[in-house]
Write a protein that holds these residues in place. Structure first.
Motif, PDB file in Angstrom:
ATOM      1  N   GLY A 158       0.222  -8.910  -5.977  1.00 61.59           N
ATOM      2  CA  GLY A 158      -0.253  -7.327  -5.995  1.00 61.59           C
ATOM      3  C   GLY A 158      -0.080  -6.666  -7.304  1.00 61.59           C
ATOM      4  O   GLY A 158      -0.881  -5.778  -7.177  1.00 61.59           O
ATOM      5  N   ALA A 159       0.606  -6.893  -8.226  1.00 56.75           N
ATOM      6  CA  ALA A 159       0.782  -6.351  -9.523  1.00 56.75           C
ATOM      7  C   ALA A 159      -0.686  -6.812 -10.261  1.00 56.75           C
ATOM      8  O   ALA A 159      -1.428  -5.602 -10.860  1.00 56.75           O
ATOM      9  CB  ALA A 159       1.922  -6.895 -10.351  1.00 56.75           C
ATOM     10  N   ALA A 160      -1.198  -7.961 -10.226  1.00 59.31           N
ATOM     11  CA  ALA A 160      -2.361  -8.305 -10.573  1.00 59.31           C
ATOM     12  C   ALA A 160      -3.516  -7.555 -10.211  1.00 59.31           C
ATOM     13  O   ALA A 160      -4.416  -7.199 -10.765  1.00 59.31           O
ATOM     14  CB  ALA A 160      -2.676  -9.819 -10.770  1.00 59.31           C
ATOM     15  N   LEU A 161      -3.400  -7.323  -8.777  1.00 55.46           N
ATOM     16  CA  LEU A 161      -4.574  -6.614  -8.038  1.00 55.46           C
ATOM     17  C   LEU A 161      -4.443  -5.183  -8.458  1.00 55.46           C
ATOM     18  O   LEU A 161      -5.544  -4.522  -8.650  1.00 55.46           O
ATOM     19  CB  LEU A 161      -4.431  -6.700  -6.498  1.00 55.46           C
ATOM     20  CG  LEU A 161      -4.558  -8.059  -6.058  1.00 55.46           C
ATOM     21  CD1 LEU A 161      -4.143  -7.929  -4.614  1.00 55.46           C
ATOM     22  CD2 LEU A 161      -6.089  -8.604  -6.085  1.00 55.46           C
ATOM     23  N   MET A 162      -3.372  -4.452  -8.722  1.00 57.20           N
ATOM     24  CA  MET A 162      -3.150  -3.078  -9.071  1.00 57.20           C
ATOM     25  C   MET A 162      -3.858  -3.164 -10.515  1.00 57.20           C
ATOM     26  O   MET A 162      -4.337  -2.016 -10.833  1.00 57.20           O
ATOM     27  CB  MET A 162      -1.812  -2.705  -9.157  1.00 57.20           C
ATOM     28  CG  MET A 162      -1.248  -2.476  -7.628  1.00 57.20           C
ATOM     29  SD  MET A 162       0.519  -2.167  -7.591  1.00 57.20           S
ATOM     30  CE  MET A 162       0.462  -0.546  -8.551  1.00 57.20           C
TER      31      MET A 162
ATOM     32  N   ILE B  59     -10.324  -7.600   1.841  1.00 56.80           N
ATOM     33  CA  ILE B  59     -10.561  -8.574   0.537  1.00 56.80           C
ATOM     34  C   ILE B  59      -9.292  -8.599   0.189  1.00 56.80           C
ATOM     35  O   ILE B  59      -8.726  -9.822  -0.043  1.00 56.80           O
ATOM     36  CB  ILE B  59     -11.439  -7.834  -0.196  1.00 56.80           C
ATOM     37  CG1 ILE B  59     -12.987  -7.872   0.196  1.00 56.80           C
ATOM     38  CG2 ILE B  59     -11.329  -8.564  -1.695  1.00 56.80           C
ATOM     39  CD1 ILE B  59     -13.894  -7.450  -0.675  1.00 56.80           C
ATOM     40  N   LEU B  60      -8.339  -7.494  -0.014  1.00 51.49           N
ATOM     41  CA  LEU B  60      -6.813  -7.564  -0.327  1.00 51.49           C
ATOM     42  C   LEU B  60      -6.251  -8.416   0.482  1.00 51.49           C
ATOM     43  O   LEU B  60      -5.248  -9.224   0.018  1.00 51.49           O
ATOM     44  CB  LEU B  60      -6.236  -6.276  -0.582  1.00 51.49           C
ATOM     45  CG  LEU B  60      -7.048  -5.208  -1.898  1.00 51.49           C
ATOM     46  CD1 LEU B  60      -6.491  -3.773  -1.362  1.00 51.49           C
ATOM     47  CD2 LEU B  60      -6.658  -5.913  -3.077  1.00 51.49           C
TER      48      LEU B  60
ATOM     49  N   SER C 167       3.943   0.739  -1.243  1.00 44.86           N
ATOM     50  CA  SER C 167       3.411   0.069   0.182  1.00 44.86           C
ATOM     51  C   SER C 167       2.459  -0.953  -0.314  1.00 44.86           C
ATOM     52  O   SER C 167       2.208  -1.716   0.495  1.00 44.86           O
ATOM     53  CB  SER C 167       3.079   1.480   0.903  1.00 44.86           C
ATOM     54  OG  SER C 167       1.894   2.129   0.167  1.00 44.86           O
ATOM     55  N   PHE C 168       1.684  -0.725  -1.384  1.00 38.71           N
ATOM     56  CA  PHE C 168       0.715  -1.694  -1.712  1.00 38.71           C
ATOM     57  C   PHE C 168       1.381  -3.034  -2.064  1.00 38.71           C
ATOM     58  O   PHE C 168       0.856  -4.092  -1.672  1.00 38.71           O
ATOM     59  CB  PHE C 168      -0.128  -1.303  -2.795  1.00 38.71           C
ATOM     60  CG  PHE C 168      -1.157  -2.367  -3.118  1.00 38.71           C
ATOM     61  CD1 PHE C 168      -2.397  -2.111  -2.615  1.00 38.71           C
ATOM     62  CD2 PHE C 168      -1.036  -2.838  -4.404  1.00 38.71           C
ATOM     63  CE1 PHE C 168      -3.501  -3.001  -2.951  1.00 38.71           C
ATOM     64  CE2 PHE C 168      -2.045  -3.858  -4.824  1.00 38.71           C
ATOM     65  CZ  PHE C 168      -3.025  -3.840  -4.215  1.00 38.71           C
ATOM     66  N   LEU C 169       2.323  -2.921  -2.919  1.00 40.18           N
ATOM     67  CA  LEU C 169       2.917  -4.390  -3.431  1.00 40.18           C
ATOM     68  C   LEU C 169       3.539  -4.963  -2.024  1.00 40.18           C
ATOM     69  O   LEU C 169       3.646  -6.193  -2.243  1.00 40.18           O
ATOM     70  CB  LEU C 169       3.970  -4.235  -4.521  1.00 40.18           C
ATOM     71  CG  LEU C 169       3.255  -3.632  -5.706  1.00 40.18           C
ATOM     72  CD1 LEU C 169       4.566  -3.293  -6.772  1.00 40.18           C
ATOM     73  CD2 LEU C 169       2.554  -4.753  -6.242  1.00 40.18           C
ATOM     74  N   LEU C 170       4.366  -4.272  -1.160  1.00 39.41           N
ATOM     75  CA  LEU C 170       4.929  -5.019  -0.042  1.00 39.41           C
ATOM     76  C   LEU C 170       3.983  -5.181   1.279  1.00 39.41           C
ATOM     77  O   LEU C 170       4.318  -5.515   2.436  1.00 39.41           O
ATOM     78  CB  LEU C 170       5.955  -4.277   0.377  1.00 39.41           C
ATOM     79  CG  LEU C 170       7.051  -4.234  -0.879  1.00 39.41           C
ATOM     80  CD1 LEU C 170       8.263  -3.181  -0.234  1.00 39.41           C
ATOM     81  CD2 LEU C 170       7.565  -5.426  -1.392  1.00 39.41           C
TER      82      LEU C 170
END
Length: 130
Positions: free
Chosen positions: A81-85, A43-44, A103-106
């Motif tokens: 990525g920040a909005a998903l975090m 989904i991400l 690693s999540f943001l990139l």
């Protein structure tokens, strides 16, 4: 008549596991479901792919070239990525297979970049070349 109360199979599950011990005699263990983690990661990835396409369309229509186009894409990728975090309450490990925020943001940067370039090329050509 009387129907028995429905039992909730998801009772006690949800969000990150707490570190406090329960009232039972067992040792508290975190539950990790590989299938749910893979589904969340898919989904991400889909959200980021659509973001790359949308940024490519906007960038192509606005005529962003050179460094401005790259900064627009990279900034948009990090912002999504920040909005998903924020949606995951900054608890990346509980909702995905990523170990840290960097690693999540990139993640998916190359895949999203390819979609971005494809749609940027299409819409830039449609608006400024034809």
């Amino acid at each position: 008549g009387d129907r028995p109360a429905a039992m909730d199979p998801m009772q006690g599950i949800g969000g990150p596991p707490s570190s406090s011990s329960s009232s039972t005699s067992g040792v508290g263990r975190a539950i990790f479901n590989q299938q749910i983690s893979q589904k969340n990661t898919a989904i991400l990835s889909d959200a980021r792919t659509y973001m790359g396409i949308l940024l490519g369309v906007v960038s192509g229509i606005c005529g962003l070239v050179d460094l401005r186009g790259f900064v627009f894409f990279f900034g948009g990728h990090v912002m999504v990525g920040a909005a998903l975090m924020v949606k995951m309450e900054f608890d990346v490990k509980s909702y995905s297979a990523f170990q840290n925020a960097t690693s999540f943001l990139l993640s998916d940067l190359q895949k999203c970049g390819m979609g971005y370039m494809l749609f940027w090329t299409l819409f830039y050509s449609l608006c400024y070349c034809f």
